[in-house]
Design an enzyme around this catalytic site. Structure first.
Site, PDB file in Angstrom:
ATOM      1  N   LYS A  20       0.850  -1.191   0.000  1.00  0.00           N
ATOM      2  CA  LYS A  20       0.000   0.000   0.000  1.00  0.00           C
ATOM      3  C   LYS A  20       0.882   1.236   0.000  1.00  0.00           C
ATOM      4  O   LYS A  20       1.482   1.597   1.015  1.00  0.00           O
ATOM      5  CB  LYS A  20      -0.921   0.041   1.218  1.00  0.00           C
ATOM      6  N   GLU A  23      -1.126   7.365  -0.227  1.00  0.00           N
ATOM      7  CA  GLU A  23      -2.218   7.826  -1.082  1.00  0.00           C
ATOM      8  C   GLU A  23      -1.900   9.169  -1.730  1.00  0.00           C
ATOM      9  O   GLU A  23      -2.541   9.578  -2.695  1.00  0.00           O
ATOM     10  CB  GLU A  23      -3.513   7.935  -0.282  1.00  0.00           C
ATOM     11  N   ARG A  24      -0.871   9.859  -1.214  1.00  0.00           N
ATOM     12  CA  ARG A  24      -0.497  11.153  -1.787  1.00  0.00           C
ATOM     13  C   ARG A  24       0.539  11.021  -2.899  1.00  0.00           C
ATOM     14  O   ARG A  24       0.783  11.977  -3.630  1.00  0.00           O
ATOM     15  CB  ARG A  24       0.057  12.052  -0.677  1.00  0.00           C
ATOM     16  N   CYS A 128      13.786   9.719   4.642  1.00  0.00           N
ATOM     17  CA  CYS A 128      14.031   9.526   6.071  1.00  0.00           C
ATOM     18  C   CYS A 128      15.508   9.614   6.428  1.00  0.00           C
ATOM     19  O   CYS A 128      15.846   9.791   7.591  1.00  0.00           O
ATOM     20  CB  CYS A 128      13.453   8.189   6.533  1.00  0.00           C
ATOM     21  N   GLU A 228      10.529  17.115  12.825  1.00  0.00           N
ATOM     22  CA  GLU A 228      11.049  16.642  11.548  1.00  0.00           C
ATOM     23  C   GLU A 228      10.307  17.397  10.447  1.00  0.00           C
ATOM     24  O   GLU A 228       9.118  17.156  10.201  1.00  0.00           O
ATOM     25  CB  GLU A 228      10.844  15.133  11.387  1.00  0.00           C
TER      26      GLU A 228
END
Length: 344
Positions: A20, A23-24, A128, A228
């Site tokens: 998955k 969604e962006r 990250c 962050e």
């Protein structure tokens, strides 16, 4: 990048995968799935689903799914970990980060500044392992203006445009958050050395663009440091000694990655032994290891203790089975015994 940490190892160890993407930004996952199919991965091994919270909860609770891998923010990561483990799944979760780089006076100046510019502002800081905070030791604080000049020359445009060095942020909300934190950082005492807010990209006037931004004089309480930002924003702090730089890094709760730039083997050795971060680069700005090793972020950057790819990744996607057998000849009329069996 992130899916390639996960689904190749999962498939190679005999699993099927349900992926998955965000969604962006689902496009990269779709392209990877198409490439995997072209490369010969059988139908049904890699499956892509789309959605938001309901899809996440389904993946964390469906009994057919045995393991869950997650990379993202703290709140979502803890939700995935808590929900998945409550439903008896192994969960590997990589959460937030604040990656520090320490610059010592004996470092190669040109190589160091170029490395920091690429690692801080590449991918618009949306990875990250991006370097998000630089600690300048002693006189290296005088390098900050030159760092800003190099960053100022980067081309901001859409990612598919030739020559683009960094593209837009992922959404208008992400842009607003980053700009707000820059402003909060200045209000809390930070010095705005390079301001990327309001950058104009003529061909894409509605893009979520933020140019390279450098904030100096940040202390450990500044909101531009404690959050962050996940954008092309580099915070800077000046200290007098390597010990102070290590202490500053260790005081941060995150432990994804860090780096030191120096020409001293002794200084590098001291740094790698004393810094409390799971992945350390010596003259390497983004210390993500080769797949033969494992991604080993630590402290609040991970939850659950399961690492991505490498030996640890293969262990995560497999289940240990221990078999104890005894093939010695036994007299079928032997006396029954209640003691533990031995191999005599």
């Amino acid at each position: 990048m992130i899916p390639l940490w996960i689904f190749p190892v999962a498939a190679a160890t005999g699993n099927t995968v349900v992926m998955k993407p965000s969604e962006r930004d689902p496009g990269a996952a779709m392209l990877l799935s198409e490439l995997a199919k072209e490369a010969g991965l059988p139908d049904g091994v890699l499956n892509v689903v789309h959605g938001t919270h309901d899809t996440v909860d389904f993946l964390c609770t469906d009994e057919r799914i045995k393991t869950v891998s997650f990379v993202g923010g703290d709140a979502a990561g803890r939700h995935v970990f808590d929900l998945g483990t409550r439903h008896n799944k192994k969960v590997q979760a990589n959460l937030g980060a604040k990656n520090h780089v320490t610059i010592l006076p004996d470092a190669d100046k040109d190589a160091t500044l170029n490395a920091i510019v690429g690692a801080a502002f590449g991918a618009a800081g949306q990875r990250c392992m991006a370097l998000s905070h630089a600690i300048f030791v002693a006189e290296t604080k005088e390098w900050i203006p030159e760092l800003a000049e190099r960053a100022r020359k980067l081309k901001v445009s859409a990612g598919h445009v030739d020559g683009a060095d960094l593209g837009p942020l992922i959404s208008p909300q992400a842009l607003h958050r980053a700009e707000s934190l820059i402003g909060a950082g200045v209000e809390a005492g930070g010095t705005l050395v390079l301001d990327g807010r309001g950058v104009e990209v003529p061909d894409f006037p509605k893009g979520n663009f933020l140019g390279p931004t450098i904030l100096a004089d940040l202390d450990a309480a500044n909101p531009a440091y404690t959050n962050e930002i996940f954008g092309p924003v580099l915070g800077c702090t000046a200290v007098d000694t390597l010990d102070e730089a290590i202490a500053f890094t260790n005081a941060n709760p995150y432990g994804n990655g860090c780096a030191v730039f120096t020409s001293s083997g002794a200084a590098a050795r001291k740094y790698q032994q004393e810094v409390d971060v799971g992945q350390v680069g010596v003259n390497v700005p983004i210390p993500v290891p080769l797949p033969t090793f494992s991604f080993s972020g630590s402290r609040r950057s991970v939850i659950g203790g399961h690492y991505f790819y490498g030996k640890k990744g293969a262990e995560f996607f497999t289940q240990v089975k221990t078999i104890t057998s005894n093939w010695k000849y036994t007299d079928t009329h032997a006396k029954v015994s209640g003691v533990m069996p031995t191999m005599k």
